[in-house]
Design a protein around this motif. Sequence first.
Motif, short mmCIF file in Angstrom:
data_model
loop_
_atom_site.label_atom_id
_atom_site.label_comp_id
_atom_site.label_asym_id
_atom_site.label_seq_id
_atom_site.Cartn_x
_atom_site.Cartn_y
_atom_site.Cartn_z
N GLU A 26 0.82 -1.21 0.00
CA GLU A 26 0.00 0.00 0.00
C GLU A 26 0.86 1.26 0.00
O GLU A 26 0.54 2.25 -0.67
CB GLU A 26 -0.92 0.01 1.23
CG GLU A 26 -2.03 -1.02 1.20
CD GLU A 26 -2.88 -0.93 2.45
OE1 GLU A 26 -4.06 -0.56 2.35
OE2 GLU A 26 -2.36 -1.23 3.54
N GLN A 31 -2.44 3.88 -3.30
CA GLN A 31 -3.31 3.63 -2.15
C GLN A 31 -2.99 4.57 -0.99
O GLN A 31 -3.88 5.07 -0.31
CB GLN A 31 -3.20 2.18 -1.68
CG GLN A 31 -3.74 1.15 -2.66
CD GLN A 31 -5.19 1.39 -3.01
OE1 GLN A 31 -5.50 1.74 -4.15
NE2 GLN A 31 -6.07 1.23 -2.05
N LYS A 32 -1.71 4.81 -0.77
CA LYS A 32 -1.32 5.66 0.36
C LYS A 32 -1.88 7.07 0.19
O LYS A 32 -2.29 7.71 1.17
CB LYS A 32 0.20 5.71 0.51
CG LYS A 32 0.94 6.38 -0.64
CD LYS A 32 2.44 6.35 -0.40
CE LYS A 32 3.18 7.11 -1.51
NZ LYS A 32 2.90 6.59 -2.87
#
Length: 252
Positions: A26, A31-32
């Motif tokens: 991630e 996503q982060k």
Amino acid sequence: MVNLLNDIENYWSNRAEGYSEVNRGELSTIQKDKWLNEIERRLEGIPKESINILDIGCGPGFFSIILARAGYKVTAVDYTEAMIEKAKENAGELSSKITFIRMDAQNLLFDDEIFDVVVSRNLTWNLEKPDIAYKEWVRVLKKQGILLNFDANWYHHLFDDEKKREYENDRKMVASSNLEDHYTCTDIEAMEEIARKVPLSKIMRPAWDISVLSQLGVTEVNADCDVWKNLWSEEEKFNYASTPMFLVQAIK
């Protein structure tokens, strides 16, 4: 109940390396940024330098790391020592800017009203006493502090026939799409044994969360049941189609 807490700790100790690998994935993708944007848009209007955040059930450190990178003061707690060690490892140079403490989410050893924000992800469902946990989380929040709890009805399929059919369909869809099945990457038998014992597996949420937090006297509480649409990867959407993630947000 002590034995159950030990069982939960042992399970997550064994999962620490695998779960850490998921977190690192991630942290290396978009996503982060999606997660940070989702959290920050709910903190608009509060000067960043004045925000003191508590990450409860930090696991391998995903929330702690993205928030510390963004310039927030972060305290991270987890009951599993192996998770704390993985979080420090994943944080790298940032670990000196994050206060990591082994602590029970249901018995926080902090004074009253010292955090501006409490964040948590995929923890509440796995607790023996989630109502006590919420009481503790609200206690350590300052007046007007914000609680952001991301969770889902994990393992509700063990108690609901319709959900069981949906869960089994998820597994078929994942297989037919040649995606990694996130459930087969875990010790399913051990996790299901724990899930049958913790109270929230049997309850459809987030109505329960809203009720409990309302009784704790928060000034505002609501749930966003569509938050998963913006945060989950396509692989997660396939894996967890029958258990969409929700966000419970409360203001003290």
